[in-house]
Design an enzyme around this catalytic site. Structure first.
Site, PDB file in Angstrom:
ATOM      1  N   GLU B  48       0.857  -1.196   0.000  1.00  0.00           N
ATOM      2  CA  GLU B  48       0.000   0.000   0.000  1.00  0.00           C
ATOM      3  C   GLU B  48       0.888   1.239   0.000  1.00  0.00           C
ATOM      4  O   GLU B  48       1.945   1.234   0.639  1.00  0.00           O
ATOM      5  CB  GLU B  48      -0.839  -0.030   1.286  1.00  0.00           C
ATOM      6  CG  GLU B  48      -1.731   1.175   1.535  1.00  0.00           C
ATOM      7  CD  GLU B  48      -2.255   1.212   2.971  1.00  0.00           C
ATOM      8  OE1 GLU B  48      -1.499   0.862   3.910  1.00  0.00           O
ATOM      9  OE2 GLU B  48      -3.430   1.570   3.153  1.00  0.00           O
ATOM     10  N   ASN B 108      -6.874   6.503  -1.215  1.00  0.00           N
ATOM     11  CA  ASN B 108      -5.828   5.516  -0.987  1.00  0.00           C
ATOM     12  C   ASN B 108      -6.172   4.359  -1.940  1.00  0.00           C
ATOM     13  O   ASN B 108      -7.127   3.619  -1.713  1.00  0.00           O
ATOM     14  CB  ASN B 108      -5.858   5.078   0.483  1.00  0.00           C
ATOM     15  CG  ASN B 108      -4.718   4.143   0.836  1.00  0.00           C
ATOM     16  OD1 ASN B 108      -4.095   3.553  -0.041  1.00  0.00           O
ATOM     17  ND2 ASN B 108      -4.464   4.003   2.131  1.00  0.00           N
ATOM     18  N   LYS B 125      -9.620   2.552  -1.250  1.00  0.00           N
ATOM     19  CA  LYS B 125      -9.766   1.975   0.097  1.00  0.00           C
ATOM     20  C   LYS B 125     -11.024   2.462   0.814  1.00  0.00           C
ATOM     21  O   LYS B 125     -11.277   3.667   0.895  1.00  0.00           O
ATOM     22  CB  LYS B 125      -8.530   2.316   0.926  1.00  0.00           C
ATOM     23  CG  LYS B 125      -8.463   1.658   2.299  1.00  0.00           C
ATOM     24  CD  LYS B 125      -7.094   1.953   2.928  1.00  0.00           C
ATOM     25  CE  LYS B 125      -6.943   1.368   4.311  1.00  0.00           C
ATOM     26  NZ  LYS B 125      -5.591   1.664   4.854  1.00  0.00           N
ATOM     27  N   GLU B 144      -5.203   8.648   8.316  1.00  0.00           N
ATOM     28  CA  GLU B 144      -5.837   8.267   7.045  1.00  0.00           C
ATOM     29  C   GLU B 144      -7.210   8.900   6.888  1.00  0.00           C
ATOM     30  O   GLU B 144      -7.626   9.223   5.769  1.00  0.00           O
ATOM     31  CB  GLU B 144      -5.930   6.745   6.928  1.00  0.00           C
ATOM     32  CG  GLU B 144      -4.578   6.108   6.674  1.00  0.00           C
ATOM     33  CD  GLU B 144      -4.698   4.659   6.244  1.00  0.00           C
ATOM     34  OE1 GLU B 144      -5.416   4.382   5.266  1.00  0.00           O
ATOM     35  OE2 GLU B 144      -4.059   3.813   6.893  1.00  0.00           O
ATOM     36  N   CYS B 170      -4.748  -2.906   3.221  1.00  0.00           N
ATOM     37  CA  CYS B 170      -4.346  -2.778   4.629  1.00  0.00           C
ATOM     38  C   CYS B 170      -5.462  -3.102   5.609  1.00  0.00           C
ATOM     39  O   CYS B 170      -5.857  -4.252   5.768  1.00  0.00           O
ATOM     40  CB  CYS B 170      -3.772  -1.383   4.869  1.00  0.00           C
ATOM     41  SG  CYS B 170      -2.838  -1.258   6.417  1.00  0.00           S
ATOM     42  N   ASN B 195       0.505  -1.114   5.206  1.00  0.00           N
ATOM     43  CA  ASN B 195       1.501  -0.407   6.007  1.00  0.00           C
ATOM     44  C   ASN B 195       1.065  -0.593   7.452  1.00  0.00           C
ATOM     45  O   ASN B 195       0.121   0.076   7.889  1.00  0.00           O
ATOM     46  CB  ASN B 195       1.474   1.099   5.715  1.00  0.00           C
ATOM     47  CG  ASN B 195       2.205   1.476   4.447  1.00  0.00           C
ATOM     48  OD1 ASN B 195       3.394   1.768   4.463  1.00  0.00           O
ATOM     49  ND2 ASN B 195       1.479   1.470   3.343  1.00  0.00           N
TER      50      ASN B 195
END
Lengths: 316, 316
Positions: B48, B108, B125, B144, B170, B195
């Site tokens: 990612e 993302n 994401k 995020e 993730c 990550n």
């Protein structure tokens, strides 16, 4: 940090043979309940269909024979000692049994009984595995879809002994929807009993993965939902069929904190901290902050696998 | 029994530092892709947000600085060598990166690229972890929810290199709804990059469980959905923060069949049998035969945890 400890026991039962009477089985369970109490149990989890051998491995045509595996009342004269012992010791229990209702329905059922011997919850198994047709070519069958109807009570969560407790049975533990439905109702603890043979001819995963996929399922359910999971199984052989055992308690961290060491009758105990789950509910599994049900509708809209949905710029 | 083998690689990347240029990172990834090809890879999974250090650990006010972590085109002059190498070698890839769209949206994102260098799928994401407010008291943050919008493409499954491939990123791997949404669209393979720092101050599970909960999540997703899961992470330190690594491939049996041995750049390869999943789809996870969506509606109806639902005879 607060600590709210609770004595949790899973009771593994090393096989119930066809010739074992209900009275013998109940005396065995009462004795195991006393051992659990001596270890510090507040609540004892017994397996699925605990009172008889696992009938679904046999093909029966005769309804009277079939019904002989079912309970028409709970408690009955034969099962009353379990309730009396629970009240005497102040220990709750979960028990799986075959239920025949007064209006003729057959369910694979579990009940929750509190520390006064009162029934505080009931679950009727929803994910029935196996088949309903006669596969007489197999060494033994898996006829849950023949003998039981799909449960009609949903996935319920019950207040008992001051806790919010959800129940499931055997194959349910492999379906993530089960733990999710229970944790969305605030369950702190998920109890389940199971009968898992090492090998189901022609049907399930490879024998060498059987124990791991069982433990994987309860660990994932516990972790992804920030609940404790307590799973009690039958073990050793029933009528020549080896059952995997591996009765265990999984923590909200996803770790197994207690596990059967044998394939015999065994009391597996853990003093658990119910508040330990809160840090998970407040962070990685804060459902309100992170879940996105607007993207989950396919889980309800489809039963089986189908074609990919359109994605703008692709598949369209 | 049929066997349909496929060379699958997850490429672990041992940290991208703030001072590393995109051109340097891309050269490193190209070199790893060549190593993967030499091992027999048909498809390579990168992590990612692979092209820069993990920006969400920093609080930035300045939009220009924020946008400097994002890609406005794919391929770009800087990332073109990845696509050219894919076409040259005949190797597909999955790449996670920060996407800034022409109309100003920040996602993302991951893309799927086939063995001719063509983009065949995109995912943005959906399960964004962390927070959006400035927790400046923390050693580092997890922003995020500040820097990215929730993805708008759903959980897509894409035909690429003859396979049905789903993507996730993730934190998605910890949510069972993700694998279920993909497997209900017939996914055979689920790819994801991540990550995951060993420790997120004040936020996630205990450091000692971090590797296990990662592996548990991908194993459970693979098993419960009869799919292969390939997960590629960053590892070692990024700007002083240790990332867990543990890049791995999980089988439909729930077993890890290949896993990183180091916390450095590492190519993790498995020759997988895509048809192995079929026995699971035909038995224990025959969704059409066993799933019961009529009992799953709470999964859509609720976002967060709430009170128990009524059960006839109880809770009512």
């Amino acid at each position: 940090m607060s600590k709210r400890t609770f004595g949790l026991c899973v009771v593994q039962v090393g096989g119930i043979q066809p010739e074992d009477s209900r009275a013998e089985v109940v005396q065995r369970l009462v004795s195991l309940m006393r051992s659990a109490h001596a270890r510090g149990a507040d609540l004892v989890v017994f397996p699925e269909l605990t009172l008889t051998t696992f009938m679904s491995r046999y093909w029966f045509d005769d309804q009277e024979t079939i019904d002989s595996y079912f309970e028409t009342e709970m408690p009955s004269a034969e099962t009353a000692p379990l309730f009396e012992t629970a009240a005497e010791l102040g220990v709750g229990f979960y028990l799986g049994y075959a239920e025949l209702t007064s209006d003729g329905h057959h369910y694979n059922t579990s009940i929750l009984v509190d520390d006064t011997g009162r029934i505080t919850g009931k679950y009727r198994k929803i994910h029935l595995p196996g088949h309903s047709d006669n596969k007489s070519e197999l060494a033994y069958q898996h006829l849950e879809k023949k003998y039981f109807e799909v449960g009609d009570l949903g996935f319920g969560v019950f207040e008992s002994q001051g806790l919010k407790i959800g129940m499931a049975l055997c194959n349910d533990r492999r379906w993530p929807e089960v733990y999710r439905a229970l944790s969305l109702q605030g369950a702190e603890l998920v109890l389940l009993g199971y009968n898992t043979p090492m090998d189901v001819p022609g049907w399930q995963e490879e024998p060498h993965t059987k124990m791991e996929s069982h433990l994987l399922s309860i660990r994932a359910g516990a972790y992804q939902n920030a609940v404790w999971v307590a799973a009690a199984g039958k073990s050793n052989t029933e009528d020549g069929v080896y059952m995997i055992g591996g009765s265990a308690i999984a923590s909200p961290s996803g770790e197994i904190v207690a596990r059967a060491q044998s394939d015999e009758d065994e009391v597996v105990f853990a003093s658990i901290d119910l508040d330990y789950a809160q840090s998970f509910r407040d962070s990685v599994f804060d459902f309100s902050a992170h879940r996105r049900p607007e993207h989950y509708s396919i889980i309800i809209d489809r039963i089986g696998r189908g074609e990919p949905l359109p994605v703008p710029g692709f598949n369209s």
